[in-house]
Scaffold this active site. Structure first.
Site, mmCIF file in Angstrom:
data_model
loop_
_atom_site.group_PDB
_atom_site.id
_atom_site.type_symbol
_atom_site.label_atom_id
_atom_site.label_comp_id
_atom_site.label_asym_id
_atom_site.label_seq_id
_atom_site.Cartn_x
_atom_site.Cartn_y
_atom_site.Cartn_z
ATOM 1 N N LYS A 191 0.850 -1.222 0.043
ATOM 2 C CA LYS A 191 0.118 -0.465 -0.137
ATOM 3 C C LYS A 191 1.031 1.372 -0.224
ATOM 4 O O LYS A 191 1.492 1.639 0.829
ATOM 5 C CB LYS A 191 -0.891 -0.332 1.365
ATOM 6 N N GLY A 243 7.108 4.688 8.622
ATOM 7 C CA GLY A 243 6.740 5.753 8.379
ATOM 8 C C GLY A 243 6.824 5.970 10.102
ATOM 9 O O GLY A 243 7.687 5.430 10.445
ATOM 10 N N GLU A 265 9.956 0.413 10.256
ATOM 11 C CA GLU A 265 11.491 0.841 10.709
ATOM 12 C C GLU A 265 10.633 2.524 10.517
ATOM 13 O O GLU A 265 10.320 2.931 9.506
ATOM 14 C CB GLU A 265 11.872 1.233 9.186
ATOM 15 N N CYS A 300 14.270 9.967 7.452
ATOM 16 C CA CYS A 300 14.479 9.094 9.266
ATOM 17 C C CYS A 300 15.760 9.389 10.309
ATOM 18 O O CYS A 300 16.000 9.135 11.105
ATOM 19 C CB CYS A 300 14.087 7.169 8.707
ATOM 20 N N GLU A 402 10.733 13.909 16.809
ATOM 21 C CA GLU A 402 11.149 13.955 15.326
ATOM 22 C C GLU A 402 10.805 14.611 14.628
ATOM 23 O O GLU A 402 8.839 15.524 14.639
ATOM 24 C CB GLU A 402 11.041 12.461 14.491
HETATM 25 P P1 NAI Z 1 2.624 8.094 8.473
HETATM 26 O O1 NAI Z 1 3.500 6.339 9.055
HETATM 27 O O2 NAI Z 1 0.888 7.993 9.039
HETATM 28 O O3 NAI Z 1 2.586 7.216 7.092
HETATM 29 C C1 NAI Z 1 2.698 5.956 6.488
HETATM 30 C C2 NAI Z 1 1.853 4.648 5.701
HETATM 31 O O4 NAI Z 1 1.435 4.585 6.942
HETATM 32 C C3 NAI Z 1 1.377 5.975 4.910
HETATM 33 O O5 NAI Z 1 1.651 4.952 4.186
HETATM 34 C C4 NAI Z 1 0.221 5.507 5.345
HETATM 35 O O6 NAI Z 1 -0.909 5.367 4.565
HETATM 36 C C5 NAI Z 1 -0.018 4.201 6.314
HETATM 37 N N1 NAI Z 1 -1.054 4.562 7.844
HETATM 38 C C6 NAI Z 1 -1.309 5.780 8.159
HETATM 39 N N2 NAI Z 1 -2.348 5.135 9.088
HETATM 40 C C7 NAI Z 1 -2.540 3.680 9.042
HETATM 41 C C8 NAI Z 1 -2.919 2.744 9.112
HETATM 42 N N3 NAI Z 1 -4.144 3.260 10.352
HETATM 43 N N4 NAI Z 1 -3.083 1.599 8.565
HETATM 44 C C9 NAI Z 1 -2.323 1.230 8.197
HETATM 45 N N5 NAI Z 1 -1.869 2.250 7.420
HETATM 46 C C10 NAI Z 1 -1.226 3.373 7.991
HETATM 47 O O7 NAI Z 1 3.497 8.762 8.194
HETATM 48 P P2 NAI Z 1 2.542 10.361 8.595
HETATM 49 O O8 NAI Z 1 0.954 10.477 8.544
HETATM 50 O O9 NAI Z 1 2.660 10.144 6.068
HETATM 51 O O10 NAI Z 1 4.161 11.974 8.318
HETATM 52 C C11 NAI Z 1 4.143 11.462 10.036
HETATM 53 C C12 NAI Z 1 5.420 11.291 10.631
HETATM 54 O O11 NAI Z 1 5.343 10.181 10.257
HETATM 55 C C13 NAI Z 1 5.798 12.271 9.459
HETATM 56 O O12 NAI Z 1 6.678 14.116 10.204
HETATM 57 C C14 NAI Z 1 7.429 11.536 9.823
HETATM 58 O O13 NAI Z 1 8.012 12.102 11.710
HETATM 59 C C15 NAI Z 1 7.567 10.442 10.595
HETATM 60 N N6 NAI Z 1 7.802 9.208 9.146
HETATM 61 C C16 NAI Z 1 8.745 8.842 9.000
HETATM 62 C C17 NAI Z 1 9.099 7.771 8.237
HETATM 63 C C18 NAI Z 1 10.617 7.951 8.385
HETATM 64 O O14 NAI Z 1 11.148 7.008 6.693
HETATM 65 N N7 NAI Z 1 10.835 6.419 8.753
HETATM 66 C C19 NAI Z 1 8.987 8.291 6.542
HETATM 67 C C20 NAI Z 1 7.179 9.204 6.952
HETATM 68 C C21 NAI Z 1 6.528 9.549 7.661
#
Ligand code: NAI
Ligand code: MG
Length: 500
Positions: A191, A243, A265, A300, A402
């Site tokens: 996804k 994420g 991760e 990250c 972060e």
């Molecule tokens: P997020 O963790 O909410 O989104 C990442 C993925 O998870 C997306 O595909 C999203 O649709 C999916 N997702 C969200 N809620 C979900 C659920 N309940 N069940 C299953 N999948 C779900 O991150 P977001 O909202 O894009 O960014 C927020 C913060 O996350 C950023 O400010 C950053 O701090 C962190 N982040 C860290 C990343 C990394 O590389 N470790 C990458 C992106 C964001």
């Protein structure tokens, strides 16, 4: 290699046309499947709508998982080397699409083409090449348990893998999941992130030329309504996620309910320690690269806590600011641009809130760098000036949390022990660097820094072959290496053959 590819997919170098063409579809069971529900994909540099992505729900998830379940048996029956060859072929196919993918990534994520998007599109094929060569490494062991019993282990695929990916490096982060999962004999449902559904969909389309239908499926949609049902689907056997920490927890709960393995991760707040004897110019290069200023800090592993020996702080600040000031912010598709945009309105608001919090701290100074683009249509885009703070202490949210944006803090320290202790106060433990000419201290730091990826006098990003993954709140498990494939995408079966 061209044989059998008479109708081989041709690169589309106009990213606007490609974005349109990828509108409204998922890739399920080898087919582009149209969705009646759609959401806008916005170019963050101009705020123009460039496409409508398919908005998947539980029924979409079910169709994709069903295809992956049906494909998994035959896929696992291929010899491991045969699967590896197909994954290597995926790498070769992607090589022809580097420029196309680079432009599409730049358009949908706002990452500058020269400094970021082309770099990401170029490493993609290397990850497939790396894992494609590892088919024959899916080995077990023989165990000298009893002379009359031949005792051995064999590695088997876990089954159907759900992969949930973010928007900051969508191609790279997807490749690190699907290439090892597929070589190990699993099938996958990915996804994509709401903010970057197009470039990964294009990759899925390209790879269908090398993979049987249903082996790699890609759906788009939001977290709760599409990601949620995917993680909770009864026929998913493993979840791999990159994420945020809160979403990571939700996913770990879903995995716990089903008692299936999960790889996470998550975030980071990576320290960069610059000792008094460091080669300062080298450290400045490392700070510029490590903080990912060219990616607006949306990484990250961003070096967002720069612990610098007090004697070096004025020169370090001046040199770092000078370097970032010279970077050109603007149109992500322009070759002259160094820094593109923040991904979304939500991320922009989050980063601005942290900058405001930092400004309210008594004694803190904000050093803003570079300049915003002033020409239309980019004056409407989600650009933000990179920010370097001095004078903050470790309790500030700017230092402790972060931010995932172009905000870093230079934190002065007086002695080595203090630097190590402060580096380790973080709830995160993804990456760390130390800069010194003192071998003894460097080695001491390598042992004591609480992080999964530690570097001395350099700051490179994730590399094929090197295990990558954090401790503490930064996640569970490793990616990018042989060990990552064996530990996270296979299970071991113990077999005892009694010949007595
Ligand atoms: P997020 O963790 O909410 O989104 C990442 C993925 O998870 C997306 O595909 C999203 O649709 C999916 N997702 C969200 N809620 C979900 C659920 N309940 N069940 C299953 N999948 C779900 O991150 P977001 O909202 O894009 O960014 C927020 C913060 O996350 C950023 O400010 C950053 O701090 C962190 N982040 C860290 C990343 C990394 O590389 N470790 C990458 C992106 C964001
Ligand atoms: Mg979220």
């Amino acid at each position: 290699m061209t044989e059998g590819f008479a109708s081989r997919l041709q690169p589309v170098l106009d990213p606007f046309a490609l974005a349109e063409a990828l509108s409204g579809v998922h890739l399920i069971d080898g087919q582009l499947v149209a969705s009646s529900q759609r959401f806008d994909v916005v170019n963050p540099a101009t705020l123009q709508v460039i496409a409508q992505a398919a908005d998947g729900d539980a029924a979409t998830v079910d169709a994709a998982v069903t295809a992956a379940v049906l494909a998994q048996g035959p896929w696992a029956k291929l010899s491991a080397r045969e699967r590896g060859k197909k994954i290597s072929l995926c790498g070769q196919l992607l090589q022809d699409h580097v420029e196309e993918l680079a432009r599409l990534v730049a358009l949908e994520t706002g990452k500058a083409i020269r400094t970021e998007s082309r770099v990401e599109a170029s490493v993609l094929s290397d990850i497939f090449a790396f894992y494609g060569g590892l088919g024959s490494e899916l080995k077990g062991e023989t165990i000298p348990w009893k002379p009359e019993v031949l005792t051995l282990t064999i590695r088997e695929p876990v089954g159907v893998v759900a992969a949930i990916i973010p928007w900051n490096a969508p191609l790279l982060l997807m490749a690190l999941k699907i290439a090892p999962a597929l070589v190990a004999g699993n099938t996958v449902v990915v996804k994509s992130a709401e903010e970057a559904p197009l470039c990964v969909l294009r990759v899925a389309q390209i790879l269908q030329q090398a993979l049987p239908p249903g082996v790699f499926n890609l759906i788009s949609g939001d977290g709760p309504n599409c990601g949620g049902p995917l993680c909770n689907h009864p026929q998913i056997n493993k979840i791999t996620f990159t994420g945020s920490v809160p979403t990571g927890r939700i996913i770990a709960h879903a995995a716990a309910e089903k008692l299936i393995p999960v790889t996470l991760e998550l975030g980071g707040k990576s320290p960069m320690i610059v000792l008094a004897d460091a080669d300062l110019d080298k450290a400045i290069d490392g700070a510029v690269a490590g903080m990912r200023f060219t990616r607006q800090g949306q990484s990250c592993t961003a070096a967002s806590r720069m612990l610098v020996h007090r004697s070096l702080v004025p020169e370090f600040l001046a040199k770092l600011k000078g370097r970032v000031d010279r970077m050109i912010m603007g149109d992500p598709l322009d070759e002259r641009t160094d820094i593109g945009t923040i991904i979304s309105a939500q991320q922009l608001a989050t980063v601005q809130r942290y900058v405001a919090l930092g400004l309210q701290t008594p004694g803190a100074t904000l050093h803003e760098c570079s300049a915003l683009p002033t020409q239309a249509p980019f004056n409407r885009g989600r650009f933000l000036r990179p920010a370097i703070f001095t004078g903050l202490d470790d309790s500030s949210p700017v230092v402790a949390e972060e931010i995932f944006g172009p905000v870093t803090a230079i934190l002065a320290f007086d002695d080595y022990e203090e630097a190590i202790a402060r580096a380790n106060t973080s709830q995160y433990g993804l990456a760390a660097t130390i800069w010194t000419r003192d071998l003894k201290l460097a080695l001491d730091a390598v042992h004591r820094l609480q992080a999964g990826f530690v570097q001395v006098n350099q700051n490179v990003v994730v590399q094929s072959g090197l295990s990558y993954g954090g401790i503490k709140q930064s996640g569970l498990g490793k990616e990018a290496s042989l060990e990552a494939m064996l530990d996270h995408f296979t299970t071991k079966k113990t077999v005892l053959l009694n010949f007595a």
